[in-house]
Scaffold this motif. Sequence first.
Motif, PDB file in Angstrom:
ATOM      1  N   GLY A 112      41.748 -69.840 -19.721  1.00  0.00           N
ATOM      2  CA  GLY A 112      42.756 -69.445 -18.740  1.00  0.00           C
ATOM      3  C   GLY A 112      42.157 -69.094 -17.385  1.00  0.00           C
ATOM      4  O   GLY A 112      41.156 -68.382 -17.298  1.00  0.00           O
ATOM      5  N   LYS A 113      42.779 -69.604 -16.318  1.00  0.00           N
ATOM      6  CA  LYS A 113      42.368 -69.325 -14.944  1.00  0.00           C
ATOM      7  C   LYS A 113      43.497 -68.594 -14.224  1.00  0.00           C
ATOM      8  O   LYS A 113      44.679 -68.832 -14.493  1.00  0.00           O
ATOM      9  CB  LYS A 113      42.042 -70.622 -14.195  1.00  0.00           C
ATOM     10  N   PHE A 114      43.124 -67.748 -13.282  1.00  0.00           N
ATOM     11  CA  PHE A 114      44.125 -66.925 -12.611  1.00  0.00           C
ATOM     12  C   PHE A 114      44.561 -67.515 -11.278  1.00  0.00           C
ATOM     13  O   PHE A 114      43.769 -68.128 -10.563  1.00  0.00           O
ATOM     14  CB  PHE A 114      43.595 -65.506 -12.379  1.00  0.00           C
ATOM     15  N   ILE A 115      45.827 -67.298 -10.980  1.00  0.00           N
ATOM     16  CA  ILE A 115      46.345 -67.508  -9.634  1.00  0.00           C
ATOM     17  C   ILE A 115      46.326 -66.133  -8.991  1.00  0.00           C
ATOM     18  O   ILE A 115      47.110 -65.252  -9.345  1.00  0.00           O
ATOM     19  CB  ILE A 115      47.763 -68.099  -9.664  1.00  0.00           C
ATOM     20  N   SER A 116      45.397 -65.929  -8.051  1.00  0.00           N
ATOM     21  CA  SER A 116      45.164 -64.583  -7.530  1.00  0.00           C
ATOM     22  C   SER A 116      45.106 -64.571  -6.007  1.00  0.00           C
ATOM     23  O   SER A 116      45.007 -65.622  -5.360  1.00  0.00           O
ATOM     24  CB  SER A 116      43.853 -64.025  -8.091  1.00  0.00           C
ATOM     25  N   LYS A 117      45.151 -63.380  -5.447  1.00  0.00           N
ATOM     26  CA  LYS A 117      45.054 -63.217  -3.996  1.00  0.00           C
ATOM     27  C   LYS A 117      43.644 -63.560  -3.530  1.00  0.00           C
ATOM     28  O   LYS A 117      42.664 -63.181  -4.163  1.00  0.00           O
ATOM     29  CB  LYS A 117      45.389 -61.777  -3.599  1.00  0.00           C
ATOM     30  N   ILE A 118      43.562 -64.234  -2.402  1.00  0.00           N
ATOM     31  CA  ILE A 118      42.265 -64.666  -1.886  1.00  0.00           C
ATOM     32  C   ILE A 118      41.381 -63.473  -1.542  1.00  0.00           C
ATOM     33  O   ILE A 118      40.149 -63.565  -1.578  1.00  0.00           O
ATOM     34  CB  ILE A 118      42.449 -65.589  -0.654  1.00  0.00           C
ATOM     35  N   GLU A 119      41.996 -62.327  -1.242  1.00  0.00           N
ATOM     36  CA  GLU A 119      41.218 -61.138  -0.899  1.00  0.00           C
ATOM     37  C   GLU A 119      40.312 -60.686  -2.044  1.00  0.00           C
ATOM     38  O   GLU A 119      39.265 -60.066  -1.814  1.00  0.00           O
ATOM     39  CB  GLU A 119      42.147 -59.986  -0.513  1.00  0.00           C
ATOM     40  N   LEU A 120      40.726 -60.987  -3.280  1.00  0.00           N
ATOM     41  CA  LEU A 120      39.937 -60.563  -4.439  1.00  0.00           C
ATOM     42  C   LEU A 120      38.708 -61.440  -4.661  1.00  0.00           C
ATOM     43  O   LEU A 120      37.836 -61.100  -5.461  1.00  0.00           O
ATOM     44  CB  LEU A 120      40.804 -60.579  -5.697  1.00  0.00           C
ATOM     45  N   ALA A 121      38.641 -62.571  -3.958  1.00  0.00           N
ATOM     46  CA  ALA A 121      37.553 -63.529  -4.164  1.00  0.00           C
ATOM     47  C   ALA A 121      36.304 -63.189  -3.372  1.00  0.00           C
ATOM     48  O   ALA A 121      35.370 -63.998  -3.316  1.00  0.00           O
ATOM     49  CB  ALA A 121      38.037 -64.939  -3.825  1.00  0.00           C
ATOM     50  N   LYS A 122      36.272 -62.018  -2.757  1.00  0.00           N
ATOM     51  CA  LYS A 122      35.057 -61.614  -2.058  1.00  0.00           C
ATOM     52  C   LYS A 122      34.929 -60.092  -2.102  1.00  0.00           C
ATOM     53  O   LYS A 122      35.918 -59.363  -2.076  1.00  0.00           O
ATOM     54  CB  LYS A 122      35.065 -62.094  -0.602  1.00  0.00           C
ATOM     55  N   GLY A 134      34.809 -69.866 -11.103  1.00  0.00           N
ATOM     56  CA  GLY A 134      35.295 -70.075 -12.464  1.00  0.00           C
ATOM     57  C   GLY A 134      36.538 -70.934 -12.582  1.00  0.00           C
ATOM     58  O   GLY A 134      37.031 -71.167 -13.679  1.00  0.00           O
ATOM     59  N   GLY A 135      37.064 -71.408 -11.445  1.00  0.00           N
ATOM     60  CA  GLY A 135      38.216 -72.306 -11.495  1.00  0.00           C
ATOM     61  C   GLY A 135      39.538 -71.688 -11.110  1.00  0.00           C
ATOM     62  O   GLY A 135      40.585 -72.325 -11.249  1.00  0.00           O
ATOM     63  N   ALA A 136      39.549 -70.452 -10.605  1.00  0.00           N
ATOM     64  CA  ALA A 136      40.804 -69.794 -10.226  1.00  0.00           C
ATOM     65  C   ALA A 136      41.408 -70.432  -8.983  1.00  0.00           C
ATOM     66  O   ALA A 136      40.720 -71.094  -8.195  1.00  0.00           O
ATOM     67  CB  ALA A 136      40.559 -68.306  -9.973  1.00  0.00           C
ATOM     68  N   ALA A 137      42.707 -70.212  -8.811  1.00  0.00           N
ATOM     69  CA  ALA A 137      43.398 -70.595  -7.576  1.00  0.00           C
ATOM     70  C   ALA A 137      43.518 -69.345  -6.718  1.00  0.00           C
ATOM     71  O   ALA A 137      44.294 -68.439  -7.034  1.00  0.00           O
ATOM     72  CB  ALA A 137      44.777 -71.169  -7.897  1.00  0.00           C
ATOM     73  N   ASN A 138      42.732 -69.273  -5.662  1.00  0.00           N
ATOM     74  CA  ASN A 138      42.706 -68.097  -4.794  1.00  0.00           C
ATOM     75  C   ASN A 138      43.582 -68.364  -3.573  1.00  0.00           C
ATOM     76  O   ASN A 138      43.186 -69.089  -2.662  1.00  0.00           O
ATOM     77  CB  ASN A 138      41.267 -67.792  -4.389  1.00  0.00           C
ATOM     78  N   ILE A 139      44.767 -67.778  -3.571  1.00  0.00           N
ATOM     79  CA  ILE A 139      45.765 -68.151  -2.574  1.00  0.00           C
ATOM     80  C   ILE A 139      45.863 -67.128  -1.445  1.00  0.00           C
ATOM     81  O   ILE A 139      45.730 -65.928  -1.650  1.00  0.00           O
ATOM     82  CB  ILE A 139      47.155 -68.349  -3.220  1.00  0.00           C
ATOM     83  N   ASP A 140      46.070 -67.665  -0.264  1.00  0.00           N
ATOM     84  CA  ASP A 140      46.297 -66.854   0.931  1.00  0.00           C
ATOM     85  C   ASP A 140      47.805 -66.799   1.151  1.00  0.00           C
ATOM     86  O   ASP A 140      48.423 -67.800   1.518  1.00  0.00           O
ATOM     87  CB  ASP A 140      45.595 -67.484   2.135  1.00  0.00           C
TER      88      ASP A 140
END
Length: 257
Positions: A112-122, A134-140
């Motif tokens: 399973g991969k998460f659709i998450s806020k881009i802010e969490l990716a850094k 890891g393959g997540a969708a980091n959305i703005d």
Amino acid sequence: MQPRPVGPIVLLMRKFFGYILSPVFYLLFGIVITVFHPVQWLCLKLGGYQAHKKSVDTLNWCLVACYYVLGNTVKFVNKQPLPTDRPILFVANHQSMYDIPPLIFFLRKHHGKFISKIELAKGIPSISFNLRHGGAANIDRKDPKQSIAEILKLANHMKTKKWSAFIFPEGTRSKTGKVKPFNVGGIATILKKVPDVLVVPVVINRSWEMVRYGFFPLNTFTRMSWEVLPPIEPQGLSAEEVVAQAEARIKTKILVN
């Protein structure tokens, strides 16, 4: 459903222990994510996706174990015979950031991969690394085109690699456990682009109580639970109908004070 009411003296004692145990929890939590940051990097560089995934699974087992330092417990119920050769979209209510490690660990065989806020990716050791690699969708959320592109990229991986995805359609966390209205957007895109996806609701209960008082103190002696509910076959249904069914099934299982 209504949980058994907790008296004010019990709440006060749990908060008191929170002041004592929260620093221990944060220390252990910080050690875990700090140690696993280079571990993830090494696994990804030397062993590729599979080795990296095993390191992420172990990371999230350790994070779940940290909950017990507070006297909190995790009960994960999955009585559904879910396929592993078909992409799954897990749709869950959202109560706190602590919803996530049990989902990753206990449903690990579904990739399973998460659709998450881009802010969490850094900026967050281990967690940001996994979201980036890891393959997540980091959305703005301020950039619709970027958000759609990220979800489409994830949808393509779901089709070609049979990965699954987690989505919290409420959009934001519920601070009281009461379920907010579900948004259709991201779910509709995946339903359209991944024709064979299976939609599986997951109800999360009492996770919000762990952060009842915010960042500090964390609440203690809370019995939290995650339950996988019967799947929804989306074929022949509109995205709105699928989301409505998932929302209704979760609401019937939610515990609200």
